[in-house]
Design a protein around this motif. Sequence first.
Motif, PDB file in Angstrom:
ATOM      1  N   ILE B 132       0.854  -1.200   0.000  1.00 28.52           N
ATOM      2  CA  ILE B 132       0.000   0.000   0.000  1.00 28.52           C
ATOM      3  C   ILE B 132       0.883   1.241   0.000  1.00 28.52           C
ATOM      4  O   ILE B 132       0.680   2.193  -0.764  1.00 28.52           O
ATOM      5  N   GLY B 133       1.930   1.205   0.839  1.00 33.83           N
ATOM      6  CA  GLY B 133       2.853   2.341   0.897  1.00 33.83           C
ATOM      7  C   GLY B 133       3.534   2.581  -0.440  1.00 33.83           C
ATOM      8  O   GLY B 133       3.627   3.721  -0.907  1.00 33.83           O
ATOM      9  N   VAL B 134       3.990   1.498  -1.079  1.00 29.81           N
ATOM     10  CA  VAL B 134       4.645   1.628  -2.389  1.00 29.81           C
ATOM     11  C   VAL B 134       3.674   2.243  -3.393  1.00 29.81           C
ATOM     12  O   VAL B 134       4.031   3.141  -4.163  1.00 29.81           O
ATOM     13  N   PHE B 135       2.422   1.761  -3.361  1.00 27.08           N
ATOM     14  CA  PHE B 135       1.409   2.238  -4.302  1.00 27.08           C
ATOM     15  C   PHE B 135       1.136   3.727  -4.083  1.00 27.08           C
ATOM     16  O   PHE B 135       1.140   4.514  -5.036  1.00 27.08           O
ATOM     17  N   VAL B 136       0.936   4.106  -2.818  1.00 30.00           N
ATOM     18  CA  VAL B 136       0.639   5.515  -2.517  1.00 30.00           C
ATOM     19  C   VAL B 136       1.805   6.393  -2.943  1.00 30.00           C
ATOM     20  O   VAL B 136       1.621   7.438  -3.568  1.00 30.00           O
ATOM     21  N   PHE B 137       3.039   5.927  -2.642  1.00 32.36           N
ATOM     22  CA  PHE B 137       4.203   6.721  -3.018  1.00 32.36           C
ATOM     23  C   PHE B 137       4.287   6.865  -4.534  1.00 32.36           C
ATOM     24  O   PHE B 137       4.487   7.961  -5.062  1.00 32.36           O
ATOM     25  N   GLY B 138       4.094   5.754  -5.241  1.00 33.29           N
ATOM     26  CA  GLY B 138       4.227   5.779  -6.698  1.00 33.29           C
ATOM     27  C   GLY B 138       3.171   6.643  -7.355  1.00 33.29           C
ATOM     28  O   GLY B 138       3.466   7.468  -8.214  1.00 33.29           O
ATOM     29  N   GLU B 139       1.917   6.469  -6.923  1.00 35.11           N
ATOM     30  CA  GLU B 139       0.822   7.202  -7.560  1.00 35.11           C
ATOM     31  C   GLU B 139       0.870   8.686  -7.206  1.00 35.11           C
ATOM     32  O   GLU B 139       0.493   9.531  -7.998  1.00 35.11           O
ATOM     33  N   GLY B 140       1.320   8.973  -5.988  1.00 28.15           N
ATOM     34  CA  GLY B 140       1.338  10.379  -5.565  1.00 28.15           C
ATOM     35  C   GLY B 140       2.674  11.053  -5.818  1.00 28.15           C
ATOM     36  O   GLY B 140       2.914  12.156  -5.316  1.00 28.15           O
ATOM     37  N   TYR B 141       3.550  10.389  -6.605  1.00 20.75           N
ATOM     38  CA  TYR B 141       4.920  10.880  -6.763  1.00 20.75           C
ATOM     39  C   TYR B 141       5.018  12.354  -7.128  1.00 20.75           C
ATOM     40  O   TYR B 141       5.837  13.080  -6.542  1.00 20.75           O
ATOM     41  N   PRO B 142       4.164  12.845  -8.087  1.00 20.51           N
ATOM     42  CA  PRO B 142       4.282  14.274  -8.438  1.00 20.51           C
ATOM     43  C   PRO B 142       4.120  15.194  -7.227  1.00 20.51           C
ATOM     44  O   PRO B 142       4.736  16.251  -7.155  1.00 20.51           O
ATOM     45  N   MET B 143       3.324  14.742  -6.232  1.00 22.67           N
ATOM     46  CA  MET B 143       3.079  15.584  -5.054  1.00 22.67           C
ATOM     47  C   MET B 143       4.331  15.749  -4.204  1.00 22.67           C
ATOM     48  O   MET B 143       4.577  16.799  -3.640  1.00 22.67           O
ATOM     49  N   TRP B 144       5.117  14.663  -4.063  1.00 25.82           N
ATOM     50  CA  TRP B 144       6.308  14.783  -3.202  1.00 25.82           C
ATOM     51  C   TRP B 144       7.618  14.713  -3.969  1.00 25.82           C
ATOM     52  O   TRP B 144       8.667  14.487  -3.393  1.00 25.82           O
ATOM     53  N   GLU B 145       7.528  14.896  -5.285  1.00 25.58           N
ATOM     54  CA  GLU B 145       8.773  14.835  -6.052  1.00 25.58           C
ATOM     55  C   GLU B 145       9.778  15.886  -5.571  1.00 25.58           C
ATOM     56  O   GLU B 145      10.966  15.612  -5.414  1.00 25.58           O
ATOM     57  N   LYS B 146       9.273  17.091  -5.299  1.00 23.88           N
ATOM     58  CA  LYS B 146      10.173  18.175  -4.915  1.00 23.88           C
ATOM     59  C   LYS B 146      10.872  17.858  -3.599  1.00 23.88           C
ATOM     60  O   LYS B 146      12.086  17.982  -3.479  1.00 23.88           O
TER      61      LYS B 146
END
Lengths: 207, 196
Positions: B132-146
């Motif tokens: 679940i963590g991997v999925f959330v990180f991957g899908e939300g990547y643009p949000m925390w890319e910076k």
Amino acid sequence: MKTRIIISIVFLGLGFILAAIPQNTTLKYKLTAEELLTEANNSVMFYSPDEVAQLLIQKDPNIRLIDVRTPDDYDKYALPNAINIPLSDLLSETYRDFLDQDVYQNILYSNGTTDAVKAWMILRQLGWENNFVLQGGLNYWAETILNPQAPPSTVASDEIARYDFRKGASQSLGGGSLESTEASVSSAAPKPMVKSTPKKKKAQGGC
Amino acid sequence: MGPLAPYEIISANTNMLLAFVIGIGFGFVLESSGFSSSRKLAGVFYGYDTVVLKVFFTGAITAASGLLFFSLFGWVDLAMVYVNPTYMHSAILGGVVMGLGFIMGGFCPGTSFCGASIGKIDAMVFIAGLFIGVFVFGEGYPMWEKLFMDGFQGYPKLSTVMGISDGVFTLLMIAAALGMFYVGEWAEKKFPQPEY
């Protein structure tokens, strides 16, 4: 409990040895002797003066000329935009970024080929790519590009075309300065050049 | 895998095969040392079992001194050893998240698969959470890319940052590890846990 203390002492001892000895900063040779022999034998490192002149005239952004002669020689005469990395300072950390990179094709040159090939062999052994050697060095450069000898009119036309190219290259790469020194040595040489001028014009028209 | 892959002595496929074999060996050792028990990992944080700390620091000082000696003998070129890039902000944040997950779940990613393979249900739940963590990180990547890319510091080694030689740093690390082992054993006596 006793073994633990022994192991701890051994580890600490090894740690003290590591802290006391100087760090191994030797650059390792990556190529085997056979691999280097094959490359040297096939002369893969050479750029001919004509190729280099062509690249310089085109202002190819990917090539970089490196003068491995002494700074004194470099100050007297160097190819356009060449940088000076004396052979004796080849492995200095200052020049590492110039020689171990994959952006430019470095073309090393010296007066002849000996020093440039020496440098090339060391760099190649270290596994650093993109370093080449100007075939014949500055001497051959002066002979072919800066003061080209006109071929006899009986030779094949590609030979004449090459001569024409060299004539043009000589003008654009500032052959004049060398011509003055060379002219006294071979004063007969300019004569044939004049003779071949019409051919040059013909070739230019063809282009 | 060592100097074999970068020098292309072995192909990428052989490299994967070797990784597979080593992975099985690693999992076997983890399981047989009892790392598939979530209590063992959580024990580090409560002080009743410091095996994990001891194993990992023993591994670290063995590898560090081994590499330096190999380099000294000319067997290994230290310049070929991969150094992780440092992104300061995500390293701190990721460390906090991972540490919390350790304490709450009692597993790290590797040991959770060990636990799951011997049928532990808590380990399987942990793996589900991991995905679940991997999925959330991957899908939300643009949000925390910076944030993820922030604070890039290149590829520094601690010894370089501290301005000391690798050897001196290794000596300090060995001393620190031995000190931690001593404190760990003391804590195990201080906070004993009935058989678990």
